[in-house]
Design an enzyme around this catalytic site. Structure first.
Site, mmCIF file in Angstrom:
data_model
loop_
_atom_site.group_PDB
_atom_site.id
_atom_site.type_symbol
_atom_site.label_atom_id
_atom_site.label_comp_id
_atom_site.label_asym_id
_atom_site.label_seq_id
_atom_site.Cartn_x
_atom_site.Cartn_y
_atom_site.Cartn_z
ATOM 1 N N GLU A 1 40.277 67.279 -42.277
ATOM 2 C CA GLU A 1 39.511 66.154 -41.720
ATOM 3 C C GLU A 1 38.345 66.770 -40.973
ATOM 4 O OE1 GLU A 1 39.996 63.136 -42.464
ATOM 5 O OE2 GLU A 1 41.984 63.303 -43.351
ATOM 6 N N CYS B 1 35.368 62.294 -33.494
ATOM 7 C CA CYS B 1 34.820 62.354 -34.856
ATOM 8 C C CYS B 1 34.410 60.961 -35.313
ATOM 9 C CB CYS B 1 35.849 62.950 -35.794
ATOM 10 S SG CYS B 1 37.434 62.164 -35.609
HETATM 11 P P1 NAD Z 1 34.995 73.660 -35.079
HETATM 12 O O1 NAD Z 1 34.765 73.572 -36.534
HETATM 13 O O2 NAD Z 1 34.024 74.400 -34.259
HETATM 14 O O3 NAD Z 1 36.419 74.325 -34.778
HETATM 15 C C1 NAD Z 1 37.606 73.805 -35.364
HETATM 16 C C2 NAD Z 1 38.622 74.915 -35.427
HETATM 17 O O4 NAD Z 1 38.196 75.869 -36.406
HETATM 18 C C3 NAD Z 1 38.781 75.687 -34.120
HETATM 19 O O5 NAD Z 1 40.140 76.016 -33.921
HETATM 20 C C4 NAD Z 1 37.953 76.932 -34.380
HETATM 21 O O6 NAD Z 1 38.330 78.019 -33.564
HETATM 22 C C5 NAD Z 1 38.278 77.168 -35.841
HETATM 23 N N1 NAD Z 1 37.382 78.082 -36.547
HETATM 24 C C6 NAD Z 1 36.069 78.294 -36.349
HETATM 25 N N2 NAD Z 1 35.609 79.235 -37.205
HETATM 26 C C7 NAD Z 1 36.666 79.617 -37.962
HETATM 27 C C8 NAD Z 1 36.846 80.555 -39.028
HETATM 28 N N3 NAD Z 1 35.836 81.289 -39.480
HETATM 29 N N4 NAD Z 1 38.074 80.680 -39.577
HETATM 30 C C9 NAD Z 1 39.110 79.928 -39.126
HETATM 31 N N5 NAD Z 1 39.005 79.032 -38.118
HETATM 32 C C10 NAD Z 1 37.794 78.876 -37.544
HETATM 33 O O7 NAD Z 1 35.174 72.154 -34.543
HETATM 34 P P2 NAD Z 1 35.369 71.665 -33.046
HETATM 35 O O8 NAD Z 1 34.082 71.810 -32.308
HETATM 36 O O9 NAD Z 1 36.606 72.240 -32.431
HETATM 37 O O10 NAD Z 1 35.674 70.126 -33.290
HETATM 38 C C11 NAD Z 1 34.661 69.195 -33.489
HETATM 39 C C12 NAD Z 1 34.531 68.847 -34.950
HETATM 40 O O11 NAD Z 1 35.781 68.374 -35.435
HETATM 41 C C13 NAD Z 1 33.542 67.723 -35.199
HETATM 42 O O12 NAD Z 1 32.787 68.000 -36.338
HETATM 43 C C14 NAD Z 1 34.452 66.514 -35.410
HETATM 44 O O13 NAD Z 1 33.857 65.483 -36.160
HETATM 45 C C15 NAD Z 1 35.612 67.139 -36.110
HETATM 46 N N6 NAD Z 1 36.819 66.330 -35.967
HETATM 47 C C16 NAD Z 1 37.219 65.584 -37.042
HETATM 48 C C17 NAD Z 1 38.339 64.782 -36.940
HETATM 49 C C18 NAD Z 1 38.789 63.949 -38.106
HETATM 50 O O14 NAD Z 1 39.909 63.471 -38.069
HETATM 51 N N7 NAD Z 1 37.966 63.774 -39.110
HETATM 52 C C19 NAD Z 1 39.053 64.726 -35.733
HETATM 53 C C20 NAD Z 1 38.619 65.520 -34.674
HETATM 54 C C21 NAD Z 1 37.499 66.308 -34.801
#
Ligand code: NAD
Length: 543
Positions: free
Chosen positions: A293, A327
């Site tokens: 997601e 989100c």
């Molecule tokens: P992010 O993508 O920065 O981080 C998400 C996770 O991915 C974190 O645990 C981060 O450490 C990890 N990550 C980052 N780089 C990585 C890599 N190279 N390999 C593996 N893991 C890695 O997102 P965020 O800032 O934590 O959250 C905000 C985002 O999440 C927004 O885009 C929001 O829309 C989305 N979101 C979506 C939903 C949904 O249900 N659609 C719900 C909540 C948040």
């Protein structure tokens, strides 16, 4: 092991507590906040039930008071991730063979703990480390997480009960096997419930998990692991890696035993993960299940027949609650020209009344954004808006990071419906409005439909039924969660299963059986009770 078949009832959603002055829940939460604000927790990864401290200490701070340190997390990287994978693989067979009733009991016990003694603890951790108000924490870290755990058990029993037919002389059944290998759960900062659901949903279905939470929100994961262990989760079933994202990701995604990825976060991170899975596809023992997601560019579109006050409230709550860091948060709005002057006036007046500040002061409606990176990104969008003639900042527009990472609730008007503020996910309290010609409802809907690469949430406001029908048809693929005369945030487990398609993810609907099905690989078993003894068929006989 026994032969019982418990019959679970369909649960009810956990009631949202009000935290009104004088209420017992308010007193408990205030006490937990006071304790946690002055406490300094120290922890590292949690692997096979033991703490493993990495070499990079990371300070956990309050976003609304970034000099206040809540504790230290000793971050690791590839080494801890590989250790967590070993632990998950070592626990796999035993956990997969654990009767489902036992697995259910552990997560139902976790829900009870959270509804009781852990409620103020997880709410306080979410408020302090993620800057949520009491209400925003309550609907997330208490109610939604309790609902995930209770309803997922219910959905699991429904899935297991789905069995094929068995004609006379045959027994047919489906064995819902957990995946072969480990599941890599990667969670975002913005919802404690999602942080916990990503590892626990696959674990409930019999999988063992390596969980990498978001580094900018590590306090809640620390308490989630304590809660799960207290609920009886055996060591090695969920292994929490506090680690550098890129190093942890690389170690997990290139491992031959990777069986699934349960991800929520930004689209850019997801694309990196998807590409890594593609690049490693020949190394894996099985084809990994990828459930994701991601982001959104969530809309409200109003028809000239819309109720103006309801529309106003949906924009305020949907756009600015939790600082626009959901989100599902409203960030682009389409309104008919006839309604815009009155709506604009009401929105600007209300924004002037919104209080923003320390979330432990319960009179505040908004806190700060999560960290310096998010602050800089949102400020960049505000500067962009000021530098382009198509935008006019009507309210807010300020950002101040001296005490906390505060961004004012901001309302912007645009004459360019295809500009960056109408297309890109900002993930902050910034709402941009485009006013369309009243006579062009269909044109406005088509514009909304094609403007962003996402398809997460959206809302239509109208009293005219025909207008609603047209909107629902034109916007069928524009949102996985579509709202009529309501804000597009605040999905509730078992009521609005959540998720979107297009570049918002795989739409596997967290908080529903759709999601849990992704964590099993069914085996069809046929048993013949009276197998044929003669190999010849009757047609082969001479007349
Ligand atoms: P992010 O993508 O920065 O981080 C998400 C996770 O991915 C974190 O645990 C981060 O450490 C990890 N990550 C980052 N780089 C990585 C890599 N190279 N390999 C593996 N893991 C890695 O997102 P965020 O800032 O934590 O959250 C905000 C985002 O999440 C927004 O885009 C929001 O829309 C989305 N979101 C979506 C939903 C949904 O249900 N659609 C719900 C909540 C948040």
């Amino acid at each position: 092991m026994d032969d019982s078949m418990p019959r679970f009832r369909r649960p009810a959603n956990e009631p949202v507590l009000a935290y009104a002055p004088g209420s017992p829940e308010r007193a408990q939460l205030k006490a937990a906040l006071a304790r946690m604000r002055n406490e300094q927790v120290e922890f590292g990864s949690r692997i096979a039930g033991a703490e493993v401290r990495g070499e990079q200490p990371l300070e956990l701070v309050c976003p609304h008071e970034h000099r206040r340190v809540l504790g230290r997390c000793h971050m690791g990287g590839a080494r801890e991730t590989l250790q967590a994978i070993e632990a998950a693989l070592a626990a796999r067979q035993r956990w997969a063979a654990t009767p489902w009733q036992e697995r259910a009991a552990i997560f139902l016990r976790a829900a009870e703990l959270l509804a009781g003694a852990y409620r103020p603890v997880l709410n306080a951790a979410t408020m302090l480390n993620q800057s949520k108000t009491a209400h925003q924490a309550e609907i997330d870290s208490a109610c939604e997480l309790i609902d995930f755990w209770r309803f997922n058990v219910w959905y699991m029993t429904q899935i297991y009960a789905e069995q094929p037919s068995s004609p006379p002389g045959v027994i047919n059944r489906l064995d819902y096997r957990p995946l072969e290998g480990f599941v890599f759960a990667v969670s975002p900062f913005n919802f404690t419930s999602i942080q916990a659901n990503l590892p626990t949903a696959p674990a409930l279905m019999g999988n063992t998990v390596v969980w990498k939470p978001a580094p900018n929100a590590m306090l809640a994961p620390y308490y989630i692991m304590r809660l799960l262990e207290e609920a009886g989760l055996p060591p090695g079933v969920i292994n929490m890696v506090a680690g550098d994202p890129a190093a942890a990701g690389e170690a997990a995604l290139s491992h031959p035993e990777l069986a699934g990825v349960h991800f929520t976060g930004s689209v850019s991170t997801f694309r990196r993960i998807w590409k890594a899975v593609g690049a490693n596809i020949e190394r894996y023992r099985s084809v990994p299940r990828v459930v994701a997601e991601t982001g959104g560019k969530d809309f409200i579109i109003a028809h000239p027949s819309a109720d103006l006050q309801a529309l106003h409230t949906a924009i305020i709550r949907g756009g600015y609650e939790y600082q626009g860091q959901k989100c599902s948060a409203v960030s682009r709005v389409y309104v008919p020209r006839s309604l815009w002057p009155e709506l604009r006036e009401r929105l600007v007046a209300t924004i002037g009344e919104i209080r923003m500040g320390d979330v432990t002061d319960f009179t505040n409606f908004m806190g700060a954004v999560i960290d310096a990176r998010a602050f800089a990104k949102i400020r960049g969008y505000l500067e962009h808006a000021r530098s382009q003639s198509c935008y006019r900042v009507l309210a807010g527009g300020g950002a101040d990071d001296r005490i906390g990472w505060f961004v004012e609730p901001t309302l912007i008007e645009t004459t360019d419906p295809g500009g960056r503020l109408m297309c890109e996910e900002i993930f902050g309290p910034v709402v941009t409005v485009y006013a369309y010609e009243d006579t062009d409802w269909l044109g406005a809907l088509e514009l909304c439909e094609r403007t962003s690469p996402y398809g997460l949430t959206g809302a239509v406001f109208a009293r005219d039924r025909a207008a609603l029908q047209t909107a629902s048809a034109v916007l069928r693929y524009a949102a996985g969660n579509f709202y009529i005369n309501d804000k597009p945030t605040g999905a509730v487990v078992d009521q609005q299963p959540f998720g979107g398609a297009r570049h918002s993810g795989t739409d596997d609907k967290a908080g529903s059986a759709h999601n849990l099905r992704r964590w099993v690989i069914p085996r069809a078993i046929k048993e013949a009770l009276a197998p044929p003894l003669d190999w010849r068929y009757p047609f082969m006989q001479e007349a």
